[in-house]
Enzyme design. Structure first.
Site, PDB file in Angstrom:
ATOM      1  N   GLY A 201      -5.869   1.752  -4.604  1.00  0.00           N
ATOM      2  CA  GLY A 201      -5.997   0.573  -3.696  1.00  0.00           C
ATOM      3  C   GLY A 201      -4.754   0.532  -2.543  1.00  0.00           C
ATOM      4  O   GLY A 201      -5.136   0.600  -1.266  1.00  0.00           O
ATOM      5  N   TYR A 202      -3.347   1.349  -2.963  1.00  0.00           N
ATOM      6  CA  TYR A 202      -2.083   1.266  -2.150  1.00  0.00           C
ATOM      7  C   TYR A 202      -2.392   2.643  -1.268  1.00  0.00           C
ATOM      8  O   TYR A 202      -2.260   2.290   0.115  1.00  0.00           O
ATOM      9  CB  TYR A 202      -1.165   1.435  -2.861  1.00  0.00           C
ATOM     10  CG  TYR A 202       0.224   1.706  -2.169  1.00  0.00           C
ATOM     11  CD1 TYR A 202       0.776   0.735  -1.519  1.00  0.00           C
ATOM     12  CD2 TYR A 202       0.871   3.005  -2.357  1.00  0.00           C
ATOM     13  CE1 TYR A 202       2.065   1.167  -0.850  1.00  0.00           C
ATOM     14  CE2 TYR A 202       2.011   3.173  -1.524  1.00  0.00           C
ATOM     15  CZ  TYR A 202       2.664   2.056  -1.004  1.00  0.00           C
ATOM     16  OH  TYR A 202       3.806   2.220  -0.165  1.00  0.00           O
ATOM     17  N   ALA A 203      -3.018   3.567  -1.504  1.00  0.00           N
ATOM     18  CA  ALA A 203      -3.261   4.698  -0.867  1.00  0.00           C
ATOM     19  C   ALA A 203      -4.084   4.416   0.408  1.00  0.00           C
ATOM     20  O   ALA A 203      -4.014   4.950   1.327  1.00  0.00           O
ATOM     21  CB  ALA A 203      -3.614   5.859  -1.756  1.00  0.00           C
TER      22      ALA A 203
ATOM     23  N   SER B  88      -4.990   1.481   1.627  1.00  0.00           N
ATOM     24  CA  SER B  88      -4.318   0.783   2.797  1.00  0.00           C
ATOM     25  C   SER B  88      -3.578   1.617   3.685  1.00  0.00           C
ATOM     26  O   SER B  88      -3.258   1.410   4.906  1.00  0.00           O
ATOM     27  CB  SER B  88      -3.613  -0.421   1.881  1.00  0.00           C
ATOM     28  OG  SER B  88      -2.164   0.063   1.480  1.00  0.00           O
TER      29      SER B  88
END
Length: 243
Positions: free
Chosen positions: A151-153, A155
């Protein structure tokens, strides 16, 4: 203040953002130090910059709210006469495997990291002075693909896409637009929730055999914000050679 270069540092009250704010001030820029909720931390950064002989103000607001960011740019322009450098370090990192990841957490993270970057970039594109620099923040995890970082990557992959497109849209303005992609860096955001064994393993991965420091990342930003005028539309990986 109109004769002096100025910078607005989003997320400038802690971690990498504070190091960036202090580094740009050391380069002679007046700095607007942005905070989301903790004004006292931003005031500490302002005080540190002023005690070192620089000039700074604190500005608040939600990076994902247009009215808040418009007001932040207003405050910087009123104090400094204009904005020459915009650095957006503001972001949140929530981790977990795709199969189990909370969609509410996904939405919250994407609101700050994607919408927030877009809102700030939109204001910067409209208001930065010619000859300026915009620096967004990605992450080396877009290439390293660590488990639990999907999810972070994702974004930050969106941040990279925005950065490269905006660089081309700023044609004719002599404005550079780049992103810095840190590797593992010893900040509260990164260290939170990790035990010492995990931290030691990550520190051993770069050929330089240590975690990055906020100051390491600030040096990369200072290059893009200052002398690095021929670097444009790029993602600069600052990770000690880990990827």
């Amino acid at each position: 203040m109109s004769g002096k270069r100025s910078a607005l540092v989003l997320g400038g009250s802690g971690g990498i953002g504070r190091a960036v704010a202090e580094r740009l001030a050391a380069d002679g820029m007046a700095v607007a130090v942005h905070y989301a909720g903790n004004k006292s931390r931003a005031d500490e950064v302002v005080t540190a910059i002023e005690q070192a002989g620089g000039h700074a103000i604190a500005v608040g607001g939600d990076v994902a709210e247009e009215s808040d960011m418009s007001a932040a740019f207003d405050a910087a322009e009123a104090a400094f006469g204009g904005v020459d450098v915009v650095v957006n370090t503001a972001g949140i990192m929530l981790l977990g495997p795709v199969a189990e990841f909370s969609l509410d957490d996904l939405d919250r993270m994407h609101r700050v990291n994607i919408r927030g970057t877009f809102v700030v970039a939109q204001q910067a594109a409209r208001r930065i002075r010619d000859g300026g620099a915009i620096v967004n923040f990605s992450t080396s995890v877009t290439r390293l693909a660590f488990p639990e970082y999907a999810g972070y990557a994702a974004s930050k992959g969106a941040v990279e896409a925005m950065t490269l497109v905006l660089a081309r849209e700023m044609r004719g303005r002599d404005v550079t637009v780049n992103a810095v992609a840190p590797g593992p860096t010893a900040t509260p955001l990164f260290l939170d929730g990790k035990d010492q064994a995990v931290i030691d393993r990550l520190a051993a991965q770069p050929p330089l055999e240590r975690l990055g420091s906020p100051e390491d990342i600030a040096e990369a930003v200072a290059f893009l914000a200052g002398p690095g005028r021929w670097v444009n539309g790029q993602v600069l990986f600052a990770n000690g050679g880990i990827a």
